[in-house]
Enzyme design. Structure first.
Site, PDB file in Angstrom:
ATOM      1  N   THR A 106       1.294  -1.185   0.205  1.00 24.03           N
ATOM      2  CA  THR A 106       0.323   0.082  -0.103  1.00 24.03           C
ATOM      3  C   THR A 106       1.038   1.103   0.254  1.00 24.03           C
ATOM      4  O   THR A 106       1.511   1.709   0.644  1.00 24.03           O
ATOM      5  CB  THR A 106      -0.919   0.161   1.005  1.00 24.03           C
ATOM      6  OG1 THR A 106      -1.681  -1.442   1.377  1.00 24.03           O
ATOM      7  CG2 THR A 106      -1.922   1.171   1.413  1.00 24.03           C
ATOM      8  N   LYS A 113       0.415   4.491   8.964  1.00 21.23           N
ATOM      9  CA  LYS A 113       0.998   4.518   7.871  1.00 21.23           C
ATOM     10  C   LYS A 113      -0.358   4.620   6.967  1.00 21.23           C
ATOM     11  O   LYS A 113      -0.030   5.734   5.849  1.00 21.23           O
ATOM     12  CB  LYS A 113       1.531   2.659   7.257  1.00 21.23           C
ATOM     13  CG  LYS A 113       2.208   3.155   5.919  1.00 21.23           C
ATOM     14  CD  LYS A 113       2.958   2.377   5.766  1.00 21.23           C
ATOM     15  CE  LYS A 113       1.646   0.965   5.685  1.00 21.23           C
ATOM     16  NZ  LYS A 113       1.275   0.598   3.911  1.00 21.23           N
ATOM     17  N   LYS A 144      -6.842   1.521  -3.918  1.00 23.34           N
ATOM     18  CA  LYS A 144      -6.557   0.591  -2.703  1.00 23.34           C
ATOM     19  C   LYS A 144      -6.922   1.514  -1.348  1.00 23.34           C
ATOM     20  O   LYS A 144      -6.738   1.777  -0.174  1.00 23.34           O
ATOM     21  CB  LYS A 144      -4.731   0.436  -2.151  1.00 23.34           C
ATOM     22  CG  LYS A 144      -4.906  -0.790  -1.197  1.00 23.34           C
ATOM     23  CD  LYS A 144      -5.531  -1.749  -0.964  1.00 23.34           C
ATOM     24  CE  LYS A 144      -5.248  -2.446   0.320  1.00 23.34           C
ATOM     25  NZ  LYS A 144      -3.904  -2.560   0.862  1.00 23.34           N
TER      26      LYS A 144
END
Length: 305
Positions: A104, A248, A180
């Site tokens: 990601t 994150k 995503k």
């Protein structure tokens, strides 16, 4: 896969044998592929080799031996190290080989990576994944992919072997990562909301088991509530996806929206909740541990034995 299919199949490498990568490598072997691996933890790669795969000491040596290289590392910095670090993979991949990036990352960074690899003739598939460790091991991931048709021609069957569904979103690198980002926005917000709701119910005196039973059979349920609050009921915060992963990922969500001046108030609030959990020393625990930021609640304890 019969002997003729095996001889014609691309050689596959997997870099990063965490909860997802190890399952993906094993599912590829189960599908009949010859699979090489690299991980910074040499003992994990060696164990995979004992199962019938092959372990390589560096990303570069693995890259030189394969046609399709799959990166399943944590973030963009680790992808950079795999590809462009000491004995990195980028300069050892042959022209026409495919690098499949499953991390990601910021979509703009992914698009730039595709351009950098193209300079040496390496094909690129932007291919973030979703599904968790169990689905990775079963070859039942969801993959959000984008890239040129020629890359799919070589790597498409490999993606199919790891996945229940492979979405082909277009030819431009970064499209997979954009989807995503949206998925992670929803996942992070849903976990944070589930934790807040569960904490409120417990604080109000509702037995946690009863609350879980009712909500999972009511309109307020979500996949994340049902999955993550089961961890809370068990008092088990062993990380399947850690708090710091959502620090994150939600950070990437916010960063990707900022150039567009697009407001994300729910994502920002969820990000602060995960940051608070991480700052409290919970960063390495399961992401359901975000519930621990709420004061004055008596959380279920782990079952003994």
């Amino acid at each position: 896969m019969n002997d003729q299919e095996r001889s014609a199949a691309p050689r596959v490498g997997v870099v990063g044998l965490g909860a997802m990568g190890l399952g993906m490598a094993r599912s590829l072997r189960s599908a009949g592929y010859d699979v090489g691996v690299h991980d910074l933890r040499a003992e994990v790669a060696a164990e995979f080799a004992r199962e019938g795969g092959a372990a390589f000491p560096t990303p570069g040596e693995l890259a030189a031996a394969v046609d399709v290289l799959i990166g399943v590392v944590v973030n963009a910095a680790q992808v950079e190290a795999v590809l462009f670090g000491e004995d990195g993979a980028a300069r050892r991949l042959r022209p026409g080989a495919v690098f499949v990036m499953c991390s990601t990352v910021d979509p703009a960074w992914s698009a730039e990576l595709g351009d950098r690899l193209a300079e040496s003739g390496v094909l690129y598939l932007d291919a973030p994944i979703s599904g968790g460790a169990a689905r990775a091991a079963a070859g039942e991931l969801t993959m959000m992919t984008s890239g040129p048709a020629v890359a799919y021609a070589l790597a498409g069957p490999v993606l199919d072997a790891m996945s229940a569904t492979v979405y082909r979103l277009g030819e431009s690198a970064g499209l997979g990562s954009k989807v995503k980002v949206v998925n992670q926005l929803l996942a992070g917000v849903h976990i944070a909301a589930a934790a807040e709701a569960m904490a409120l119910g417990i604080r109000a005196g509702v037995p946690a088991e009863a609350l879980y039973e009712v909500i999972t059979h009511s309109a307020g349920n979500s996949w994340m509530f049902e999955n993550r609050m089961a961890h809370v009921l068990a008092g088990d915060y062993t990380p399947l996806s850690a708090v710091d992963i959502f620090v994150k990922d939600l950070g990437i969500v916010l960063d990707s929206a900022r150039p567009e001046r697009f407001p994300l108030p729910l994502a920002a609030t969820a990000h602060q909740m995960f940051l608070q959990a991480s700052a409290s020393g919970l960063g390495g625990e399961d992401d359901s541990a975000v519930i621990k930021i709420f004061p004055g609640i008596d959380l279920p304890k782990p079952m003994e034995g």
